[in-house]
Design a protein around this motif. Structure first.
Motif, PDB file in Angstrom:
ATOM      1  N   ASN A  76       6.889  36.584  38.631  1.00 50.98           N
ATOM      2  CA  ASN A  76       6.617  36.852  37.217  1.00 50.98           C
ATOM      3  C   ASN A  76       5.189  36.415  36.909  1.00 50.98           C
ATOM      4  O   ASN A  76       4.799  35.281  37.205  1.00 50.98           O
ATOM      5  N   VAL A  88      -0.228  32.489  34.083  1.00 52.16           N
ATOM      6  CA  VAL A  88       0.822  31.711  34.734  1.00 52.16           C
ATOM      7  C   VAL A  88       1.601  32.628  35.676  1.00 52.16           C
ATOM      8  O   VAL A  88       2.059  33.701  35.281  1.00 52.16           O
ATOM      9  N   ASN A  90       4.857  32.708  38.230  1.00 49.50           N
ATOM     10  CA  ASN A  90       6.096  32.031  38.589  1.00 49.50           C
ATOM     11  C   ASN A  90       6.776  32.865  39.664  1.00 49.50           C
ATOM     12  O   ASN A  90       7.019  34.043  39.473  1.00 49.50           O
ATOM     13  N   GLN A  91       7.070  32.250  40.801  1.00 50.37           N
ATOM     14  CA  GLN A  91       7.761  32.989  41.848  1.00 50.37           C
ATOM     15  C   GLN A  91       8.979  32.208  42.301  1.00 50.37           C
ATOM     16  O   GLN A  91       8.971  30.979  42.357  1.00 50.37           O
ATOM     17  N   HIS A  92      10.072  32.952  42.569  1.00 52.13           N
ATOM     18  CA  HIS A  92      11.298  32.350  43.071  1.00 52.13           C
ATOM     19  C   HIS A  92      12.041  33.375  43.916  1.00 52.13           C
ATOM     20  O   HIS A  92      11.747  34.564  43.882  1.00 52.13           O
TER      21      HIS A  92
END
Length: 141
Positions: A76, A88, A90-92
């Protein structure tokens, strides 16, 4: 699992958290009425729903099952609305499952670690599946 000249993506049912199980079952049965296989694909919290749908379908008609697990990286990127702020990222990782159900052994690797053979005929509860013709028939209302 592939078929010669065939593309499994056109025979896929995407299972989501919001999807109604009966809708997914109906879609999968409609695909199986015209094809020999269907793929159930799910990610994250929808995996248990996909497994339940596969088990329901296996009890309606004799189906070979091949299950494969994987993980997908979700990235994201949030762009700032105001100047001077940093972007920003965000990685998962999210678990994914693909359950391939097939009416016959064409394109099915029985030596695959995720392979399950069809249930015995006495364990099937056909409901709206005609075991003599192998076709799905409309339920009488």
């Amino acid at each position: 699992m592939t078929t010669e000249g065939g593309d499994f993506s056109s025979c896929a049912v995407r299972v989501t958290q919001q999807a109604k199980p009966r809708t997914c079952i109906t879609n999968a049965m409609n695909i199986l009425n015209g094809n020999n296989h269907v793929e159930l694909k799910a990610m994250g919290k929808a995996i248990n729903k996909a497994v339940t749908i596969a088990e329901i379908l296996k009890r309606k008609m004799p189906l070979h099952q091949v299950t494969s697990l994987s993980s997908c990286e979700i990235v994201n990127v949030f762009e700032p609305l105001e100047e001077g702020l940093d972007t920003v990222v965000n990685q998962h990782y999210v678990s994914c499952v693909t359950i391939t159900l097939s009416r016959n052994l064409v394109g099915v690797d029985v030596d695959d670690i995720g392979y399950q053979s069809p249930l015995p005929m006495e364990e099937l509860q056909p409901g709206d599946f005609n075991t003599q013709t192998g076709k799905i028939v409309a339920a009488a209302t």
